[in-house]
Design a protein around this motif. Structure first.
Motif, mmCIF file in Angstrom:
data_model
loop_
_atom_site.group_PDB
_atom_site.id
_atom_site.type_symbol
_atom_site.label_atom_id
_atom_site.label_comp_id
_atom_site.label_asym_id
_atom_site.label_seq_id
_atom_site.Cartn_x
_atom_site.Cartn_y
_atom_site.Cartn_z
ATOM 1 N N GLY A 18 47.361 -14.744 -13.070
ATOM 2 C CA GLY A 18 46.859 -15.046 -14.413
ATOM 3 C C GLY A 18 47.394 -14.081 -15.453
ATOM 4 O O GLY A 18 47.782 -14.486 -16.561
ATOM 5 N N ALA A 19 47.446 -12.805 -15.109
ATOM 6 C CA ALA A 19 47.969 -11.797 -16.042
ATOM 7 C C ALA A 19 49.449 -12.033 -16.318
ATOM 8 O O ALA A 19 49.895 -11.926 -17.469
ATOM 9 N N ILE A 20 50.193 -12.383 -15.287
ATOM 10 C CA ILE A 20 51.629 -12.659 -15.478
ATOM 11 C C ILE A 20 51.810 -13.896 -16.356
ATOM 12 O O ILE A 20 52.649 -13.902 -17.266
ATOM 13 N N CYS A 21 51.018 -14.936 -16.111
ATOM 14 C CA CYS A 21 51.106 -16.149 -16.940
ATOM 15 C C CYS A 21 50.785 -15.836 -18.396
ATOM 16 O O CYS A 21 51.494 -16.276 -19.299
ATOM 17 N N LEU A 22 49.716 -15.101 -18.626
ATOM 18 C CA LEU A 22 49.344 -14.768 -20.005
ATOM 19 C C LEU A 22 50.420 -13.926 -20.684
ATOM 20 O O LEU A 22 50.685 -14.089 -21.879
ATOM 21 N N GLY B 192 48.517 -21.580 -17.580
ATOM 22 C CA GLY B 192 49.308 -22.567 -16.856
ATOM 23 C C GLY B 192 48.412 -23.426 -15.983
ATOM 24 O O GLY B 192 47.454 -24.015 -16.454
ATOM 25 N N SER B 193 48.710 -23.483 -14.709
ATOM 26 C CA SER B 193 47.926 -24.329 -13.809
ATOM 27 C C SER B 193 46.828 -23.554 -13.083
ATOM 28 O O SER B 193 46.215 -24.063 -12.157
ATOM 29 N N ILE B 194 46.558 -22.327 -13.506
ATOM 30 C CA ILE B 194 45.473 -21.547 -12.898
ATOM 31 C C ILE B 194 44.178 -21.944 -13.598
ATOM 32 O O ILE B 194 44.018 -21.750 -14.787
ATOM 33 N N GLY B 195 43.278 -22.524 -12.835
ATOM 34 C CA GLY B 195 42.006 -22.962 -13.401
ATOM 35 C C GLY B 195 40.843 -22.541 -12.531
ATOM 36 O O GLY B 195 40.981 -21.756 -11.594
ATOM 37 N N ILE B 196 39.698 -23.098 -12.822
ATOM 38 C CA ILE B 196 38.487 -22.756 -12.081
ATOM 39 C C ILE B 196 38.616 -23.152 -10.619
ATOM 40 O O ILE B 196 38.118 -22.461 -9.730
ATOM 41 N N GLY B 197 39.326 -24.226 -10.341
ATOM 42 C CA GLY B 197 39.526 -24.658 -8.953
ATOM 43 C C GLY B 197 40.286 -23.632 -8.137
ATOM 44 O O GLY B 197 40.004 -23.422 -6.957
ATOM 45 N N THR B 198 41.240 -22.976 -8.763
ATOM 46 C CA THR B 198 42.010 -21.935 -8.084
ATOM 47 C C THR B 198 41.107 -20.761 -7.721
ATOM 48 O O THR B 198 41.175 -20.232 -6.614
ATOM 49 N N LEU C 138 42.426 -11.099 -6.050
ATOM 50 C CA LEU C 138 43.366 -10.183 -6.700
ATOM 51 C C LEU C 138 44.687 -10.889 -7.005
ATOM 52 O O LEU C 138 45.242 -10.738 -8.096
ATOM 53 N N SER C 139 45.154 -11.695 -6.070
ATOM 54 C CA SER C 139 46.398 -12.454 -6.289
ATOM 55 C C SER C 139 46.253 -13.423 -7.461
ATOM 56 O O SER C 139 47.169 -13.561 -8.278
ATOM 57 N N VAL C 140 45.117 -14.096 -7.545
ATOM 58 C CA VAL C 140 44.882 -15.040 -8.647
ATOM 59 C C VAL C 140 44.856 -14.304 -9.985
ATOM 60 O O VAL C 140 45.446 -14.752 -10.969
#
Length: 67
Positions: free
Chosen positions: A40-44, A51-57, A34-36
């Protein structure tokens, strides 16, 4: 102050687990994912990319909660 926040978090988590009948692992995974998604929504919204949110996150959020 940090100890008070941690104690409040533990009490809240305990209450949620008792109310929902969920396990700690499931609650941790749900909270992490949920945090991720919120990040992601805030970044978009503001910078129009993940940004730096990717599959690894996402993978880390899922598997760290499992252990």
């Amino acid at each position: 102050m940090s100890q008070n926040c941690e104690a409040a978090f533990e009490i809240g988590l305990s209450s949620i687990l008792t109310t929902t009948g969920s396990t700690l692992n499931r609650a941790k995974v749900t909270g992490d994912l949920l945090s991720v998604f919120v990040a992601g929504a805030i970044c978009l919204t503001f910078i129009k990319s993940f940004g730096s949110i990717g599959i690894g996150t996402l993978i880390a959020a899922y598997f760290i909660g499992k252990f």
